[in-house]
Design a protein around this motif. Structure first.
Motif, PDB file in Angstrom:
ATOM      1  N   PHE A 196       0.839  -1.195   0.000  1.00  0.00           N
ATOM      2  CA  PHE A 196       0.000   0.000   0.000  1.00  0.00           C
ATOM      3  C   PHE A 196       0.877   1.249   0.000  1.00  0.00           C
ATOM      4  O   PHE A 196       2.089   1.183   0.214  1.00  0.00           O
ATOM      5  CB  PHE A 196      -0.927   0.005   1.232  1.00  0.00           C
ATOM      6  CG  PHE A 196      -0.186   0.046   2.541  1.00  0.00           C
ATOM      7  CD1 PHE A 196       0.110   1.258   3.146  1.00  0.00           C
ATOM      8  CD2 PHE A 196       0.228  -1.120   3.154  1.00  0.00           C
ATOM      9  CE1 PHE A 196       0.804   1.307   4.350  1.00  0.00           C
ATOM     10  CE2 PHE A 196       0.925  -1.088   4.356  1.00  0.00           C
ATOM     11  CZ  PHE A 196       1.211   0.128   4.954  1.00  0.00           C
ATOM     12  N   ARG A 197       0.223   2.388  -0.217  1.00  0.00           N
ATOM     13  CA  ARG A 197       0.891   3.684  -0.079  1.00  0.00           C
ATOM     14  C   ARG A 197      -0.136   4.685   0.437  1.00  0.00           C
ATOM     15  O   ARG A 197      -1.340   4.475   0.335  1.00  0.00           O
ATOM     16  CB  ARG A 197       1.518   4.144  -1.396  1.00  0.00           C
ATOM     17  CG  ARG A 197       0.530   4.557  -2.461  1.00  0.00           C
ATOM     18  CD  ARG A 197       1.241   5.132  -3.703  1.00  0.00           C
ATOM     19  NE  ARG A 197       0.263   5.455  -4.708  1.00  0.00           N
ATOM     20  CZ  ARG A 197       0.034   4.738  -5.801  1.00  0.00           C
ATOM     21  NH1 ARG A 197       0.738   3.664  -6.042  1.00  0.00           N
ATOM     22  NH2 ARG A 197      -0.889   5.118  -6.660  1.00  0.00           N
ATOM     23  N   VAL A 198       0.375   5.791   0.985  1.00  0.00           N
ATOM     24  CA  VAL A 198      -0.476   6.861   1.488  1.00  0.00           C
ATOM     25  C   VAL A 198      -0.088   8.131   0.743  1.00  0.00           C
ATOM     26  O   VAL A 198       1.078   8.501   0.716  1.00  0.00           O
ATOM     27  CB  VAL A 198      -0.299   7.057   3.012  1.00  0.00           C
ATOM     28  CG1 VAL A 198      -1.189   8.174   3.512  1.00  0.00           C
ATOM     29  CG2 VAL A 198      -0.585   5.757   3.752  1.00  0.00           C
ATOM     30  N   GLU A 199      -1.070   8.769   0.122  1.00  0.00           N
ATOM     31  CA  GLU A 199      -0.819   9.982  -0.669  1.00  0.00           C
ATOM     32  C   GLU A 199      -1.458  11.180   0.026  1.00  0.00           C
ATOM     33  O   GLU A 199      -2.679  11.244   0.158  1.00  0.00           O
ATOM     34  CB  GLU A 199      -1.435   9.833  -2.063  1.00  0.00           C
ATOM     35  CG  GLU A 199      -0.978   8.616  -2.816  1.00  0.00           C
ATOM     36  CD  GLU A 199      -1.852   8.304  -4.029  1.00  0.00           C
ATOM     37  OE1 GLU A 199      -1.359   7.599  -4.923  1.00  0.00           O
ATOM     38  OE2 GLU A 199      -3.027   8.736  -4.073  1.00  0.00           O
ATOM     39  N   PHE A 200      -0.631  12.111   0.476  1.00  0.00           N
ATOM     40  CA  PHE A 200      -1.139  13.347   1.058  1.00  0.00           C
ATOM     41  C   PHE A 200      -1.307  14.364  -0.066  1.00  0.00           C
ATOM     42  O   PHE A 200      -0.348  14.703  -0.745  1.00  0.00           O
ATOM     43  CB  PHE A 200      -0.173  13.879   2.123  1.00  0.00           C
ATOM     44  CG  PHE A 200      -0.261  13.129   3.407  1.00  0.00           C
ATOM     45  CD1 PHE A 200      -1.093  13.582   4.429  1.00  0.00           C
ATOM     46  CD2 PHE A 200       0.453  11.963   3.592  1.00  0.00           C
ATOM     47  CE1 PHE A 200      -1.192  12.880   5.614  1.00  0.00           C
ATOM     48  CE2 PHE A 200       0.364  11.259   4.776  1.00  0.00           C
ATOM     49  CZ  PHE A 200      -0.464  11.710   5.785  1.00  0.00           C
TER      50      PHE A 200
END
Length: 147
Positions: free
Chosen positions: A12-16
């Protein structure tokens, strides 16, 4: 794709959105708190003593908790530090993206109006060779799931 269509929770990744920074701000060891529940209000009916009616009133959301190896410089860390020192809160939207085996988005949780709530560093221990872990906790309005 695997035989049953299940996705691994480890890719997964988290995009701000609107934060800038580099790829270090998309990589986390764990994400927790993507949880919602419906709160209820109790209503007592006159003359009825056997039970109360539970009426749905609002949806509530858990805090979002992100963990990663401690980095000394990042746009995300600057955003947290500024909020903690000045109490000037500038909410951001973010996406938590679960990836498939081809590194393509399989599911996306769109989190709205996230704001820094807590920052913590894990224990520092000279007897271990573990990586320092920072924990970032965010409050937010809501999220929606998109495929």
């Amino acid at each position: 794709m695997n035989r049953f269509g299940f996705l691994g929770a480890f890719h997964f990744r988290v995009e701000f959105l609107g934060l800038g920074g580099d790829s270090v701000d998309t990589r986390f060891q764990s994400v927790s708190g993507l949880s919602s529940s419906i709160e209820t209000d109790s209503l007592r009916e006159g003359g009825e003593n056997r039970f109360e009616h539970a009426l749905p009133s609002r949806t509530s959301y858990s805090d979002l908790v992100l963990k990663r190896g401690f980095v000394t410089s990042s746009a995300l860390l600057d955003w947290f530090s500024s909020a903690m020192q000045t109490l000037e809160i500038y909410p951001k939207d973010l996406n938590v993206v679960l990836l498939n085996e081809k590194h393509e988005p399989a599911m996306t949780w769109k989190v709205t109006h996230a704001w820094p709530k807590k920052w913590a560093i894990g224990d520092l221990d000279a007897e271990t060779s573990a990586i320092a872990i920072e924990t970032l906790e965010l409050g937010y309005h809501d999220f929606r799931l998109e495929k």
